[in-house]
Design an enzyme around this catalytic site. Structure first.
Site: not given
Ligand code: PEP
Ligand code: MG
Length: 599
Positions: A196, A303, A339, A461-462, A472, A509
């Protein structure tokens, strides 16, 4: 204090930002409970005393709950309900009163024994959610014990001035008080990412590091502390040059904040009029505050995993509907992209069996889980659709890697829509459907995929970790996790072209969207939307408003000349210097201070 050695303590960074202040340490000694023998008559009086302590605890918790609902919202106040339910549990109360009567022992002792049993059982269960709740149970037991012993609860009163709270652990019922008191940073010995205090600290934008072993003993009461909530570091006794550097940074940040507040009413438009949408990523409904504070144009990525990972039962359609409906309301006149759950990878939930995942990022994750549990995905789809009546929600699917997955998802979505229509349930018939482009296979067949959806959102990011084959979250291979590797950037560019060729809009994103170094290049690639951390919105907006789109396009065109990340970064830094005014280049957010610079 002179000659005190600097030390760096490691923990879990849960709320971004860096703060420097004096520590305020609370090291609560355990409540000392003694065992004593009772006479038979005495036992009845002691049982009454125990029942009174339960009633008093309930009354106190109701007050805490009301205060939390007022300051941090109804949703966060619900955490106290679990404690109240526990105190209403007649089987637990009967068990304890029965033992007082049969063993003729004092209630404090019996209660303490029960607490230790419950906690040791909870710590062993194979369920992260329940393990994370151990402290909630401990908190409620301690409250009753303290009331039995006639103790006033610890009051977290902050002395006058700026202080960082350093404490063993913070119970949910204490968290609101900490925010009320105005501590500027928080360090605890216990607690994880879904606790929390983590959620609240993030909402309130207070730099926070949790899980620092022995923090209350390792931090000396005098002296200065730096809390780096972004990287999970606590610097004890920083030397004066470091303090000076930090203070300069603080000053610049203050100036920058004032500068940024002027940008609030302005739109993200390049000098020659090219307009993009600048929205924000959030994972908690409460973060909508930050979206509004930084004037992001709605939510480019909500998310939803936290809804699944922070509660014991799988969230119902109604629970989800309430959250999405509230979000739709709060984000107006803008829109929000919801999402569907991206569980797996590094975000596990007790509702799914992740026990055999030798390679979680390449395993059963996101839409792959959704398609093996269509009944759960449909619950979420129904909740989003029902909440879409305000016509400002969009639905997005994570980790799409093949065209077949889009077919399957759309089939489920059509079924869900038909079911709602059959029930006469209203929803936005024209709701936009998009996919994350974060798997190289999807990026490479983007033109085909674009024919079946309304938009793409590139998840760098992925996408970076999959292109570079570098986890990552793994520090050993972080040198390979290169967001500026030309392989990554060229693929992003291809996706934008493919999406536009098929007439759909393309957003981004991943974290790259909020990195000022990348802004001109991404603008030049023709992205229609940037979705960043709320806090990065002003810097990105400022840069976009300072350049011509045509100049940005020239920068983007040149990326094909490069083969290494180093060359790419040097090129971008050169171009940024050439195109941006000095007031931006001198801005600390443009070249944020790194912990490497600090220690
Ligand atoms: C990404 O993968 O760039 C993304 C925005 O999603 P997450 O960081 O939640 O995997
Ligand atoms: Mg992602």
């Amino acid at each position: 204090m002179k000659n005190q050695k600097m030390a760096i303590l490691e923990g879990i960074g849960v709320s971004d930002g860096i703060i420097l202040a004096r520590p305020f340490i609370i090291n609560r000694a355990e409540l000392i409970v003694k065992e004593s023998k009772l006479g038979k008559k005495e036992a009845e009086a002691e049982i009454n005393r125990f029942l009174e302590a339960i009633e008093l605890s309930k009354e106190q918790l109701r007050k805490v709950r009301a205060a939390m609902a007022k300051t941090t919202g109804e949703k966060s106040a619900q955490i106290i309900d679990a404690q109240l339910v526990f105190l209403e549990d007649t089987s637990m109360i009967n068990e304890i009163t029965g033992q007082i009567r049969s063993e003729l022992k004092n209630p404090e002792f019996i209660l303490d024994r029960k607490m230790k049993e419950t906690i040791s059982r909870l710590e062993k269960v194979n369920n992260q959610y329940l393990r994370d709740r151990t402290h909630d149970f401990q908190d409620v037991f301690r409250r009753v014990t303290a009331n039995l012993l006639g103790f006033k609860r610890e009051i977290l009163k902050k002395p006058e001035g700026e202080y960082i709270l350093v404490i063993d652990h913070l119970a949910p019922s204490e968290t609101t008080q900490v925010f009320h008191e105005g501590f500027c940073g928080i360090v605890t010995e216990m607690g994880g990412k879904t606790s929390h205090v983590a959620i609240m600290a993030k909402t309130m934008e207070i730099p926070t590091v949790l899980g620092v072993v022995d923090a209350t003993r390792q931090v000396p009461p005098e002296g200065i502390l730096i809390v780096d909530g972004s990287r999970g570091k606590v610097v004890v006794n920083p030397p004066s040059p470091l303090i000076k550097k930090y203070e300069e940074y603080q000053k610049k940040l203050g100036l920058q904040r004032r500068e940024f507040s002027k940008l609030k009413p302005l739109i993200p438009k390049a000098l020659d009029g090219h307009r993009i949408t600048l929205s924000a990523n959030i994972e908690l409904p409460e973060e909508i505050r930050a979206v509004n504070k930084y004037n992001a144009e709605g939510v480019g990525l909500f998310r939803t995993e936290v809804i699944y990972t922070t509660q014991e039962e799988s969230p119902t359609e109604e629970e989800q509907y309430q959250i999405y409906r509230q979000l739709a309301q709060d984000v107006k006149p803008h829109s929000a992209i919801i999402r569907t759950f991206d569980i797996g990878g590094d975000k596990f939930s007790s509702h799914f069996d992740h026990s055999f995942e030798p390679n979680p990022f390449l395993g059963w994750r996101a839409i792959r889980i959704g398609l093996t549990h269509p009944e759960l995905l449909k619950i979420q789809m129904r909740a989003i659709l029902r909440a879409s009546v305000l016509k400002n929600l969009k639905m997005m699917f994570p980790m799409i890697s093949t065209l077949d997955e889009i077919y399957e998802v759309k089939k489920l979505l059509d079924e869900t829509k038909d079911e709602l229509r059959a029930k006469g349930q209203l929803f936005d018939e024209k709701i936009q459907i998009g996919i994350m482009i974060e798997v190289p296979s999807a990026a490479l067949i983007a033109r085909e995929l674009a024919k079946h959806v309304d938009f793409f959102s590139i998840g760098t990011n992925d996408l970076t970790q999959y292109i570079m084959a570098a986890d990552r979250g793994n520090a050993r291979v972080s040198y390979l996790y290169q967001s500026y590797n030309p392989a990554v950037l060229k693929l992003i560019q291809q996706v934008v072209v493919a999406g536009h060729f098929e007439g759909i809009w393309v957003g981004l994103c991943g974290e790259l969207a909020g990195d000022p170094r990348a802004t001109i290049m991404l603008l030049g690639m023709g992205l229609d939307e940037f979705s960043t951390n709320p806090i990065s919105v002003p810097a990105v907006k400022k840069i976009i408003r300072s350049v011509n789109f045509s100049d940005a396009q020239l920068v983007a065109e040149e990326i094909r000349r490069f083969t290494t990340e180093k060359e790419m970064i040097e090129f971008l830094d050169r171009k940024n210097k050439e195109l941006l005014p000095a007031e931006i280049l001198d801005n600390p957010l443009f070249s944020p201070i790194k912990v490497a610079d600090l220690v």
